[in-house]
Design a protein around this motif. Structure first.
Motif, PDB file in Angstrom:
ATOM      1  N   ASN A  51       3.446 -14.345 -14.299  1.00  0.00           N
ATOM      2  CA  ASN A  51       3.796 -15.236 -13.194  1.00  0.00           C
ATOM      3  C   ASN A  51       3.865 -14.475 -11.876  1.00  0.00           C
ATOM      4  OD1 ASN A  51       4.769 -17.801 -12.081  1.00  0.00           O
ATOM      5  ND2 ASN A  51       6.711 -16.734 -11.863  1.00  0.00           N
ATOM      6  N   GLN A 114      19.313 -24.601 -14.466  1.00  0.00           N
ATOM      7  CA  GLN A 114      18.486 -24.200 -13.325  1.00  0.00           C
ATOM      8  C   GLN A 114      19.329 -23.512 -12.269  1.00  0.00           C
ATOM      9  OE1 GLN A 114      16.201 -28.265 -13.196  1.00  0.00           O
ATOM     10  NE2 GLN A 114      14.805 -26.672 -12.457  1.00  0.00           N
ATOM     11  N   ASN A 135      14.632 -23.697  -3.188  1.00  0.00           N
ATOM     12  CA  ASN A 135      13.910 -23.474  -4.433  1.00  0.00           C
ATOM     13  C   ASN A 135      12.797 -24.494  -4.632  1.00  0.00           C
ATOM     14  OD1 ASN A 135      14.406 -21.290  -6.246  1.00  0.00           O
ATOM     15  ND2 ASN A 135      14.635 -22.773  -7.886  1.00  0.00           N
ATOM     16  N   LEU A 139       8.776 -23.853  -4.659  1.00  0.00           N
ATOM     17  CA  LEU A 139       7.978 -24.175  -5.849  1.00  0.00           C
ATOM     18  C   LEU A 139       6.860 -25.165  -5.533  1.00  0.00           C
ATOM     19  CD1 LEU A 139      10.855 -24.417  -8.470  1.00  0.00           C
ATOM     20  CD2 LEU A 139       9.016 -22.723  -8.453  1.00  0.00           C
ATOM     21  N   PHE A 183       9.589 -23.813 -20.836  1.00  0.00           N
ATOM     22  CA  PHE A 183       9.087 -22.443 -20.861  1.00  0.00           C
ATOM     23  C   PHE A 183       9.043 -21.868 -22.267  1.00  0.00           C
ATOM     24  CE2 PHE A 183      10.029 -22.735 -16.349  1.00  0.00           C
ATOM     25  CZ  PHE A 183       8.929 -22.092 -15.811  1.00  0.00           C
ATOM     26  N   VAL A 244      11.598 -19.127 -10.840  1.00  0.00           N
ATOM     27  CA  VAL A 244      11.631 -19.623 -12.219  1.00  0.00           C
ATOM     28  C   VAL A 244      12.403 -18.686 -13.143  1.00  0.00           C
ATOM     29  CG1 VAL A 244       9.461 -20.874 -11.981  1.00  0.00           C
ATOM     30  CG2 VAL A 244       9.416 -18.507 -12.747  1.00  0.00           C
ATOM     31  N   GLU A 247      15.016 -20.405 -15.453  1.00  0.00           N
ATOM     32  CA  GLU A 247      14.372 -21.182 -16.521  1.00  0.00           C
ATOM     33  C   GLU A 247      13.780 -20.277 -17.603  1.00  0.00           C
ATOM     34  OE1 GLU A 247      14.574 -23.766 -12.918  1.00  0.00           O
ATOM     35  OE2 GLU A 247      13.997 -21.709 -13.307  1.00  0.00           O
ATOM     36  N   PHE A 321       3.792 -22.968 -14.471  1.00  0.00           N
ATOM     37  CA  PHE A 321       5.021 -22.200 -14.285  1.00  0.00           C
ATOM     38  C   PHE A 321       5.779 -22.659 -13.048  1.00  0.00           C
ATOM     39  CE2 PHE A 321       5.995 -18.505 -16.909  1.00  0.00           C
ATOM     40  CZ  PHE A 321       4.928 -18.496 -17.790  1.00  0.00           C
ATOM     41  N   THR A 324       6.956 -26.587 -13.533  1.00  0.00           N
ATOM     42  CA  THR A 324       7.897 -26.967 -14.598  1.00  0.00           C
ATOM     43  C   THR A 324       9.342 -27.095 -14.096  1.00  0.00           C
ATOM     44  OG1 THR A 324       6.467 -26.052 -16.316  1.00  0.00           O
ATOM     45  CG2 THR A 324       8.780 -26.336 -16.880  1.00  0.00           C
ATOM     46  N   PRO A 325       9.868 -26.140 -13.280  1.00  0.00           N
ATOM     47  CA  PRO A 325      11.214 -26.352 -12.748  1.00  0.00           C
ATOM     48  C   PRO A 325      11.324 -27.621 -11.893  1.00  0.00           C
ATOM     49  CG  PRO A 325      10.573 -24.069 -12.485  1.00  0.00           C
ATOM     50  CD  PRO A 325       9.343 -24.813 -12.910  1.00  0.00           C
TER      51      PRO A 325
END
Length: 465
Positions: A51, A114, A135, A139, A183, A244, A247, A321, A324-325
């Motif tokens: 990542n 999170q 955040n 992202l 994840f 991330v 997570e 990646f 996903t959050p």
């Protein structure tokens, strides 16, 4: 004694989950678990390393042309170390939060913790809101960058379609990441992603050395403050993949073992980024200033096409990646996060992809957008907020006395830890956000003035008839 007790509490629910999910003895079940169900230290390392490097590998030579070779290397070492430090701080805060909650008998088996929830539990709702804002915005643009990179790369194999059209196509492809539950399920993809970037990095290094320096090559950098700090903030972005981190930790069976994973991942990433960026810059010099994607300068052959294809697949993985959050946040907002229906969760997640897709079409500036995101978002999300949060969380004597994780001895105890945190905050605030924000924003505006919004094919060579 206390740390052993904490480890048992933290790992407990995960051990139960592992037993529940591993009850089937069929060959199919074992094979599926091997590919799909990751929660080990090695899975976390692959996730962090794959990542972290991602598409920025292709823009680091561009940064070296802005910074010069010496500054480029020094900034990579500095931000690699600072990034590893703040990842450690985030891991400490996560373990502190989770331990407190599990002592209150909170069960996280159907809930992914999170970063904004860690801030909420330790520091209150105002910190939660700030953390959530930075955040999520980071992202979103991190996902945007992956789409832009996909279009930029595929164009060097097939230029029959312009980059904007490729962005439409890859936006639809990347939307399929809504079907990946968490994840835990990136085990095989994280491993393959790192193999892909390792190939690409060493291809760039070897191909540049074989190609040799272009005729009349110049290495002028740094020439202006705008270019210098733009390049520096791109490197700040390179080692700022912690959006991330929580997570990834939560996906581990024993998240308290995360401490040094990011540092070891960073050391490996440096073996990829330093040789490749240095070699490409040595070969092409100032020509990189107008070629933010290094693959555009390397000769077209099977090796380069392989690198392009592998990076495309990796960018698809990295899109997942980064998204996903965001999916988790959206699920919690819609109150479907705890449902076990993959289809229901996938349908709920789809609206998240649409604005990302749209932003990638508006701002297709591969390279400059990395620096802008780095200075305005990564500086706070990855460096400043975790450092401040750690200092405030453990500001009282009782909090330090009862801390689950104490400072490592080599740092000089709590005093040394606070000094390190203050240095990170001041440096990033002044150099990363201040000078970097000014330079990267100015550079970004120049791209808009030169190419315009919704530009069809950013930095494309004249199309041959």
């Amino acid at each position: 004694m206390a740390s052993e007790k904490v480890e048992t509490v933290i790992a407990g629910n995960y051990v139960e989950m592992e037993r529940e999910e591993g009850s089937s003895k069929s060959t199919k079940s074992k094979f599926s678990k091997f590919l799909w169900d990751g929660g080990s230290v090695y899975d976390a390392w692959f996730s962090c390393a794959s990542n972290q490097v991602a598409q920025v590998l292709l823009t680091l030579p561009y940064s070296f042309s802005q910074l010069g070779l010496l500054s480029g290397i020094l900034f990579q070492l500095l931000y690699g170390l600072m990034g590893s430090w703040t990842a450690y701080l985030i891991s400490v805060l996560y373990v502190e939060y989770r331990t407190r909650k599990e002592r209150e008998k909170v069960d996280f088996r159907n809930h992914v913790i999170q970063w904004f929830e860690v801030l909420d539990g330790l520091l209150g709702k105002h910190w939660r809101n700030v953390g959530l804002l930075f955040n999520c915005t980071f992202l979103v643009f991190g996902s945007v960058i992956q789409l832009i990179a996909c279009a930029s790369n595929i164009y060097y194999i097939n230029d029959n379609l312009d980059k904007r059209t490729w962005t439409y196509i890859f936006g639809a492809c990347c939307a399929t990441t809504v079907f990946v539950p968490s994840f835990h399920n990136y085990r095989i993809w994280s491993f393959l992603g790192l193999v892909m970037t390792s190939y690409t990095a060493w291809y760039m290094t070897i191909a540049s050395l074989i190609h040799g320096q272009i005729e009349g090559v110049k290495h002028s950098g740094p020439t202006t403050m705008v270019l210098y700090f733009t390049g520096a903030t791109n490197i700040l972005y390179t080692f700022g993949g912690h959006a991330v981190t929580v997570e990834i930790m939560h996906a581990m069976w024993k998240p308290q073992k995360f401490k040094l994973i990011y540092l070891v991942a960073t050391l490996y990433v440096l073996t990829l980024t330093l040789p490749s960026a240095s070699a490409v810059y040595w070969a092409f010099g100032d020509l990189l200033l107008t070629h933010s994607n290094a693959l555009s300068l390397l000769p077209k052959n099977g090796f380069r096409d392989t690198a392009v294809i592998l990076m495309l697949i990796h960018q698809f993985i990295t899109f997942g990646f980064a998204c996903t959050p965001l999916y988790f946040v959206w699920e919690k907002f819609l109150r479907v996060h705890d449902t076990k229906s993959v289809l229901k969760r996938a349908l709920a997640r789809l609206p998240v992809v649409i604005p990302i897709w749209f932003l990638a079409i508006i701002f297709p500036f591969f390279g400059p957008i990395n620096s802008t995101v780095g200075s305005l978002l990564v500086s706070f999300t990855v460096y400043i907020i975790p450092s401040l949060a750690h200092m405030i969380t453990f500001s009282s004597a009782s909090a330090r006395e009862n801390a689950v994780e104490r400072p490592p001895p080599f740092i000089g105890g709590w005093a040394g830890l606070y000094c390190a945190n203050i240095f990170v905050v001041v440096w990033v605030l002044v150099v990363g956000f201040g000078f970097g924000g000014w330079a990267s924003t100015l550079n970004f505006i120049r791209q808009i003035d030169s190419f315009g919004l919704f530009t069809k094919c950013y930095q494309c060579p004249p199309h041959k008839a």
